[in-house]
Design a protein around this motif. Structure first.
Motif, mmCIF file in Angstrom:
data_model
loop_
_atom_site.group_PDB
_atom_site.id
_atom_site.type_symbol
_atom_site.label_atom_id
_atom_site.label_comp_id
_atom_site.label_asym_id
_atom_site.label_seq_id
_atom_site.Cartn_x
_atom_site.Cartn_y
_atom_site.Cartn_z
ATOM 1 N N CYS A 122 14.662 -9.493 -7.357
ATOM 2 C CA CYS A 122 14.188 -10.571 -8.216
ATOM 3 C C CYS A 122 14.646 -11.931 -7.703
ATOM 4 O O CYS A 122 15.435 -12.012 -6.765
ATOM 5 C CB CYS A 122 14.658 -10.355 -9.648
ATOM 6 N N ALA A 123 14.173 -12.975 -8.358
ATOM 7 C CA ALA A 123 14.549 -14.346 -8.009
ATOM 8 C C ALA A 123 15.769 -14.808 -8.793
ATOM 9 O O ALA A 123 16.627 -15.504 -8.264
ATOM 10 C CB ALA A 123 13.373 -15.294 -8.247
ATOM 11 N N GLU A 124 15.837 -14.435 -10.085
ATOM 12 C CA GLU A 124 16.906 -14.900 -10.969
ATOM 13 C C GLU A 124 17.574 -13.707 -11.656
ATOM 14 O O GLU A 124 17.191 -13.341 -12.767
ATOM 15 C CB GLU A 124 16.343 -15.857 -12.011
ATOM 16 N N PRO A 125 18.569 -13.110 -10.997
ATOM 17 C CA PRO A 125 19.175 -11.882 -11.526
ATOM 18 C C PRO A 125 19.699 -11.971 -12.956
ATOM 19 O O PRO A 125 19.393 -11.093 -13.777
ATOM 20 C CB PRO A 125 20.314 -11.601 -10.540
ATOM 21 N N ALA A 130 7.585 -11.952 -21.805
ATOM 22 C CA ALA A 130 6.778 -10.922 -21.144
ATOM 23 C C ALA A 130 5.296 -11.271 -21.270
ATOM 24 O O ALA A 130 4.913 -12.097 -22.107
ATOM 25 C CB ALA A 130 7.046 -9.556 -21.771
ATOM 26 N N GLN A 131 4.473 -10.621 -20.453
ATOM 27 C CA GLN A 131 3.027 -10.806 -20.539
ATOM 28 C C GLN A 131 2.350 -9.470 -20.826
ATOM 29 O O GLN A 131 2.704 -8.447 -20.229
ATOM 30 C CB GLN A 131 2.473 -11.370 -19.241
ATOM 31 N N ARG A 132 1.390 -9.519 -21.740
ATOM 32 C CA ARG A 132 0.572 -8.342 -22.040
ATOM 33 C C ARG A 132 -0.484 -8.254 -20.954
ATOM 34 O O ARG A 132 -1.152 -9.232 -20.643
ATOM 35 C CB ARG A 132 -0.090 -8.535 -23.400
ATOM 36 N N VAL A 133 -0.662 -7.068 -20.363
ATOM 37 C CA VAL A 133 -1.669 -6.888 -19.327
ATOM 38 C C VAL A 133 -2.895 -6.191 -19.909
ATOM 39 O O VAL A 133 -3.992 -6.730 -19.869
ATOM 40 C CB VAL A 133 -1.103 -6.107 -18.119
ATOM 41 N N ARG A 134 -2.703 -4.976 -20.443
ATOM 42 C CA ARG A 134 -3.848 -4.267 -21.028
ATOM 43 C C ARG A 134 -3.385 -3.050 -21.820
ATOM 44 O O ARG A 134 -2.355 -2.459 -21.503
ATOM 45 C CB ARG A 134 -4.856 -3.854 -19.966
ATOM 46 N N GLN A 187 4.064 -7.034 -18.191
ATOM 47 C CA GLN A 187 4.848 -7.556 -17.079
ATOM 48 C C GLN A 187 6.057 -8.280 -17.641
ATOM 49 O O GLN A 187 5.954 -8.966 -18.660
ATOM 50 C CB GLN A 187 4.045 -8.544 -16.236
ATOM 51 N N ASP A 188 7.212 -8.111 -16.962
ATOM 52 C CA ASP A 188 8.411 -8.825 -17.393
ATOM 53 C C ASP A 188 8.333 -10.284 -16.947
ATOM 54 O O ASP A 188 7.299 -10.734 -16.438
ATOM 55 C CB ASP A 188 9.690 -8.112 -16.924
ATOM 56 N N ILE A 189 9.395 -11.032 -17.124
ATOM 57 C CA ILE A 189 9.370 -12.477 -16.863
ATOM 58 C C ILE A 189 9.260 -12.833 -15.386
ATOM 59 O O ILE A 189 9.025 -13.991 -15.058
ATOM 60 C CB ILE A 189 10.597 -13.180 -17.490
ATOM 61 N N GLU A 190 9.375 -11.846 -14.492
ATOM 62 C CA GLU A 190 9.154 -12.092 -13.065
ATOM 63 C C GLU A 190 7.932 -11.342 -12.536
ATOM 64 O O GLU A 190 7.717 -11.252 -11.338
ATOM 65 C CB GLU A 190 10.404 -11.751 -12.249
#
Length: 144
Positions: free
Chosen positions: A13-16, A115-119, A134-137
């Motif tokens: 990840c970018a931001e552990p 988080a983002q809803r995908v489907r 999807q999580d925040i990354e």
């Protein structure tokens, strides 16, 4: 000697720390206490060489049942779909509309955390409904 092995799930990840704290909220996990002699992880982190500061973070199941999660900073961003993902079990034992309602309620909570809803994958003759997120990354996971 036991043949059962413990498992740690590692996220590039970018931001552990940010991602670890997100997953603490998702799973009810906690950040373990800092190493002995330190009052916080930030204090410990400042003792590391500059290139190692902020490079990793951990969270764990407070009851010791689930795997430890380790988050490690990597220079590259996420490019393709995960080959392995977590299934967060929120609809266990539920079917039909009741299951979808539980998935949607948890989805709404997690969207508030970033988080983002995908489907929504609707139940068919083989599998119950699950919700891809999807999580925040941008790492995929499922509510199931």
């Amino acid at each position: 000697m036991s043949s059962i092995k413990q498992v740690q799930v590692t996220f590039d990840c970018a931001e552990p720390e940010r991602l670890a704290r997100f997953w603490c909220e998702v799973l009810g996990y906690v950040v373990p206490p800092p190493p002995e002699g330190f009052t916080s992880w930030a204090e410990y982190d400042r003792t590391l060489p500059p290139e190692r500061q902020g490079a990793g973070f951990v969270c764990r199941d407070p009851e010791g049942q689930g795997p430890r999660l380790y988050f490690q900073r990597v220079p590259e961003g996420k490019v393709v779909k995960n080959r392995v993902h977590l299934d967060v079990r929120v609809g266990t034992g539920l079917v039909g509309e009741e299951r979808v309602a539980a998935l949607e309620a948890e989805c709404a909570r997690l969207v508030e955390l970033g988080a983002q809803r995908v489907r929504l994958l609707v139940a068919d003759e083989y599998d119950e409904s699950c919700l891809v997120m999807q999580d925040i990354e941008g790492n995929e996971f499922c509510l199931d």
